[in-house]
Design an enzyme around this catalytic site. Sequence first.
Site, PDB file in Angstrom:
ATOM      1  N   ASP A   1      -8.108  30.240  32.081  1.00 19.19           N
ATOM      2  CA  ASP A   1      -9.132  29.795  33.022  1.00 19.19           C
ATOM      3  C   ASP A   1     -10.402  29.328  32.319  1.00 19.19           C
ATOM      4  O   ASP A   1     -10.668  29.670  31.171  1.00 19.19           O
ATOM      5  CB  ASP A   1      -9.411  30.866  34.090  1.00 19.19           C
ATOM      6  CG  ASP A   1     -10.211  32.048  33.579  1.00 19.19           C
ATOM      7  OD1 ASP A   1     -11.369  31.853  33.191  1.00 19.19           O
ATOM      8  OD2 ASP A   1      -9.682  33.173  33.601  1.00 19.19           O
ATOM      9  N   ARG A   2     -11.166  28.529  33.019  1.00 19.75           N
ATOM     10  CA  ARG A   2     -12.295  27.804  32.438  1.00 19.75           C
ATOM     11  C   ARG A   2     -13.305  28.724  31.760  1.00 19.75           C
ATOM     12  O   ARG A   2     -13.878  28.380  30.727  1.00 19.75           O
ATOM     13  CB  ARG A   2     -12.987  26.986  33.537  1.00 19.75           C
ATOM     14  CG  ARG A   2     -14.098  26.065  33.036  1.00 19.75           C
ATOM     15  CD  ARG A   2     -14.607  25.168  34.160  1.00 19.75           C
ATOM     16  NE  ARG A   2     -15.631  24.263  33.683  1.00 19.75           N
ATOM     17  CZ  ARG A   2     -16.926  24.574  33.627  1.00 19.75           C
ATOM     18  NH1 ARG A   2     -17.339  25.770  34.030  1.00 19.75           N
ATOM     19  NH2 ARG A   2     -17.802  23.704  33.164  1.00 19.75           N
TER      20      ARG A   2
END
Length: 237
Positions: free
Chosen positions: A104-105
């Site tokens: 995830d970012r």
Amino acid sequence: MEKIRINRYISSSGFCSRREADRLIAAGQVTLNGQAAQLGDIVGSKDIVKVDGRRIKPLHDDRMVYLAFNKPIGITSTTDSRRKDNIIDYIGYPERVFPIGRLDRMSEGLILLTNDGSMVNPILRAEHKNEKEYEVKVNKKISDEELMILQNGIPVLGQITNFSKTKRRGEDEFNIILTQGLNRQIRRMCKYLGFEVVSLRRIRIMHINIGNLPVGTWRHLTKKEVEELHRLTGQQS
């Protein structure tokens, strides 16, 4: 060349994974010998396959690419060029590659990229129980009992997570080894127990370690790492 399903043919070209190939076929973006391709079509050496009008062919083994990338926070694990923070533009590799899975970012650490679409599902499918190890820091002290609860399973997205080995690194830090990849799994597991993840870093995928690879840089997998990857996933090199 042996006759194979069209999604495998597309993935072996390095264009995308088999799952993405199925999506492209269903969307009508793939043709087989000038006709709209169908899911399950069989392709031989004399057939012509095109994606969005571009002819594709399987790659030879010596053109397969396997990269280990230390993803920084703020980079998104997508091939979508409309996202300015997409992982492909950030890396700038001269050949077409795509990430195996996601990170995830707001997390950092190890992610693999390849042009070998046949490798994606064997690595990602939960039933194969391939290990991924993370370093986690939470917003307050976590007890041994709470680590044990994390280890034995937490309700996430309508299911109980698999056994996940944990190891304390500090009063608010620990390592955790997952064998499944639910969306934002570690963050959701910690939230269930009332914790907020302060930092999350993936340090290992199966036998491949991040080691001293600097944040924001990549390296090719070694020949030994690739051979072991093929052995563990049951893929022929």
